[in-house]
Write a protein that holds these residues in place. Structure first.
Motif, PDB file in Angstrom:
ATOM      1  N   VAL A 203      36.014  86.880 147.598  1.00  0.00           N
ATOM      2  CA  VAL A 203      36.001  88.076 148.466  1.00  0.00           C
ATOM      3  C   VAL A 203      36.484  87.785 149.892  1.00  0.00           C
ATOM      4  CG1 VAL A 203      34.221  89.283 147.130  1.00  0.00           C
ATOM      5  CG2 VAL A 203      33.530  87.886 149.100  1.00  0.00           C
ATOM      6  N   VAL A 204      36.830  86.528 150.181  1.00  0.00           N
ATOM      7  CA  VAL A 204      37.476  86.240 151.474  1.00  0.00           C
ATOM      8  C   VAL A 204      38.910  85.736 151.279  1.00  0.00           C
ATOM      9  CG1 VAL A 204      35.352  85.855 152.789  1.00  0.00           C
ATOM     10  CG2 VAL A 204      36.428  83.922 151.595  1.00  0.00           C
ATOM     11  N   MET A 211      43.604  94.065 150.057  1.00  0.00           N
ATOM     12  CA  MET A 211      43.220  95.238 149.265  1.00  0.00           C
ATOM     13  C   MET A 211      42.126  96.047 149.971  1.00  0.00           C
ATOM     14  SD  MET A 211      45.328  95.307 146.802  1.00  0.00           S
ATOM     15  CE  MET A 211      44.664  96.613 145.774  1.00  0.00           C
ATOM     16  N   VAL A 212      41.207  95.367 150.647  1.00  0.00           N
ATOM     17  CA  VAL A 212      40.160  96.077 151.408  1.00  0.00           C
ATOM     18  C   VAL A 212      40.801  96.926 152.507  1.00  0.00           C
ATOM     19  CG1 VAL A 212      38.261  95.755 153.068  1.00  0.00           C
ATOM     20  CG2 VAL A 212      38.263  94.485 150.918  1.00  0.00           C
ATOM     21  N   LEU A 213      41.760  96.326 153.219  1.00  0.00           N
ATOM     22  CA  LEU A 213      42.461  97.053 154.289  1.00  0.00           C
ATOM     23  C   LEU A 213      43.170  98.297 153.722  1.00  0.00           C
ATOM     24  CD1 LEU A 213      42.884  96.526 157.341  1.00  0.00           C
ATOM     25  CD2 LEU A 213      45.064  95.461 156.763  1.00  0.00           C
ATOM     26  N   ASN A 318      42.805  91.260 138.703  1.00  0.00           N
ATOM     27  CA  ASN A 318      43.529  90.163 139.369  1.00  0.00           C
ATOM     28  C   ASN A 318      42.642  89.230 140.190  1.00  0.00           C
ATOM     29  OD1 ASN A 318      46.463  90.818 138.737  1.00  0.00           O
ATOM     30  ND2 ASN A 318      45.728  92.780 139.519  1.00  0.00           N
ATOM     31  N   ILE A 319      41.420  89.683 140.529  1.00  0.00           N
ATOM     32  CA  ILE A 319      40.478  88.795 141.251  1.00  0.00           C
ATOM     33  C   ILE A 319      39.118  88.881 140.535  1.00  0.00           C
ATOM     34  CG2 ILE A 319      39.729  88.101 143.586  1.00  0.00           C
ATOM     35  CD1 ILE A 319      41.664  90.243 144.710  1.00  0.00           C
ATOM     36  N   ALA A 324      30.965  91.874 140.453  1.00  0.00           N
ATOM     37  CA  ALA A 324      30.450  93.185 140.871  1.00  0.00           C
ATOM     38  C   ALA A 324      30.533  93.337 142.388  1.00  0.00           C
ATOM     39  CB  ALA A 324      29.006  93.348 140.403  1.00  0.00           C
ATOM     40  N   LEU A 325      30.336  92.230 143.115  1.00  0.00           N
ATOM     41  CA  LEU A 325      30.396  92.291 144.581  1.00  0.00           C
ATOM     42  C   LEU A 325      31.781  92.733 145.042  1.00  0.00           C
ATOM     43  CD1 LEU A 325      29.094  91.812 147.356  1.00  0.00           C
ATOM     44  CD2 LEU A 325      29.900  89.424 147.219  1.00  0.00           C
ATOM     45  N   GLY A 326      32.832  92.178 144.424  1.00  0.00           N
ATOM     46  CA  GLY A 326      34.201  92.542 144.797  1.00  0.00           C
ATOM     47  C   GLY A 326      34.480  94.021 144.573  1.00  0.00           C
ATOM     48  N   LEU A 327      34.070  94.523 143.398  1.00  0.00           N
ATOM     49  CA  LEU A 327      34.297  95.940 143.083  1.00  0.00           C
ATOM     50  C   LEU A 327      33.541  96.832 144.070  1.00  0.00           C
ATOM     51  CD1 LEU A 327      34.096  96.051 139.161  1.00  0.00           C
ATOM     52  CD2 LEU A 327      35.976  95.357 140.635  1.00  0.00           C
TER      53      LEU A 327
END
Length: 422
Positions: A203-204, A211-213, A318-319, A324-327
């Motif tokens: 997640v970093v 993708m977050v941006l 892809n990641i 679950a944290l990423g989603l």
């Protein structure tokens, strides 16, 4: 997966998301009524709307950190309790603060549903994540269509907004009952053997942060416009709430037929397609008048339909180490951006209205003026000019996304080519 009833879990998840979207559709439809009944300004309505978008990221991010520990079932029981409390408080609202806190509770419930259901769908369908997430998220615009049509019908029948809100209790009670009876799997990250360390590294990573941006901008483009379109354009067309219904209807159709499009374009290509159509649709919504504005709503609906589920699907595919944290960080990022933008734009919209009123005009006095008076006519004319201007500011975001997703398509193709060579 012993005793895991995949299809029942999927359909219960869809019902829970239906409640989430009904809260958006019904609130979008009753915004004008709430403003009139409680004499609220656009800034106050903007803040009330924004609280749903605060509660959501708060819940979805906290849920992302704890879902692997407490399990998806416990998280959904919490969502059910928050939904019941938020709906009840809205029905018995007495003014600004009760509406503020009831909307916050519903936002927390909505975020908790996504915190559990996004990883649940990805876990249930490991070989078909993006398509299944599109099918699941079909129920978000689906609920908006149902909600806005219900509001339109009930207003026509002279039935108050309290009854409109109470209708959300029906699917809430059904999904609460279903989830209480079903067995749940562990999350995909846990079953795949990725460690917590792998998850935090993922997640970093540069791709995830990119993708977050982008999620900030896709979330605002879809959800800010969806929530505010009837308010911003109600003086441009007599049936502004039907613009919400039409846009959401296009999203339902698009997500229902996601499979061949995702297969043909891959998630990155779908996102580029979405950005191009969203920009074209927003431009048309802010410039067209008369019945042609409904064509603009169709183009915009096609544009935003794949944004949310495909952003989450892209990360899931892809990641996968992000789990679950990423989603949930993705969902939280989208909603957080919408909350900030909505609050800012509520004040900006009020400022635009004042700019189009006679010099020295007091917005509060004009808002409280009797229908048919010179002040009310001037206020309608000012809103007629201000609404499209707000949409033109929002248009900047999908234009940036066209460049961003164009770059993502090139990057993913080169990455795939390297994997083939290796």
């Amino acid at each position: 997966m012993p005793n895991i009833q995949t299809s029942k879990l999927f359909w219960a998840s869809c019902l829970a998301l239906l409640v989430t979207s009904l809260s958006f559709g019904i609130r979008a439809g009753i915004m004008g009524q709430l403003g009139t009944d409680f004499q609220l300004s656009a800034t106050q309505l903007g803040t009330i709307t924004a609280t749903a978008f605060w509660g959501f990221p708060l819940a979805v991010i906290i849920g992302g950190f704890i879902v692997d520990v407490i399990g998806m079932k416990r998280l959904l029981v919490m969502a059910f309790v928050f939904h019941l409390a938020g709906i009840a408080l809205t029905i018995f609202a007495t003014g600004y603060w009760t509406l503020f806190f009831s909307t916050l509770l519903i936002g927390i419930a909505n975020g908790t549903v996504e915190a559990a259901c996004n990883p649940l769908v990805a876990t249930l369908y490991p070989d078909d994540k993006t398509t299944r997430l599109n099918y699941f998220h079909l129920w978000f615009p689906g609920g908006i269509v149902i909600g806005t049509l219900l509001v339109t019908l009930l207003i026509h029948l002279g039935i108050g907004w309290q009854v409109q809100v109470a209708l959300m209790l029906i699917p809430t009670l059904i999904y609460g009952f279903l989830f209480s009876k079903l067995e749940f799997p562990v999350t995909e990250r846990v079953s795949s053997g990725f460690s917590s360390g792998d998850m935090y590294k993922a997640v970093v990573s540069p791709l995830f942060l990119f993708m977050v941006l982008c999620m900030f901008m896709t979330g605002i483009t879809e959800l800010f416009t969806g929530q505010w379109i009837s308010l911003l354009l109600k003086n441009v067309t007599e049936n502004a709430i039907l613009l919400v219904t039409l846009t959401a209807g296009m999203q339902v159709l698009g997500r229902a037929f996601a499979k061949p499009i995702v297969k043909k374009l891959a998630p990155a290509g779908v996102l580029l397609f979405s950005a191009i159509f969203s920009a074209a649709g927003l431009y048309m919504l802010s410039t067209f008048t008369g019945n042609s504005i409904f064509f603009a709503a169709v183009i915009f609906g096609i544009g935003v339909c794949y944004f949310w589920p495909t952003m989450i699907g892209f990360v899931a595919e892809n990641i996968p180490q992000s789990g679950a944290l990423g989603l949930n960080l993705m969902g939280g990022a989208g909603m957080f951006a919408v909350s900030v933008f909505t609050m800012f734009m509520g004040g900006y919209y009020d400022g635009l209205i004042v700019k189009h009123l006679p010099a020295g005009a007091d917005l509060g006095a004009y808002t409280a003026s009797a229908g048919g008076s010179a002040e009310a006519t001037a206020l309608d004319a000012a809103k007629n000019l201000a609404g499209p201007e707000v949409l033109q500011v929002t248009l900047i975001l999908p234009l940036i996304l066209i460049a961003a997703f164009g770059g993502l398509v090139v990057y993913m193709r080169s990455r795939k080519a390297k994997q083939v060579i290796n």
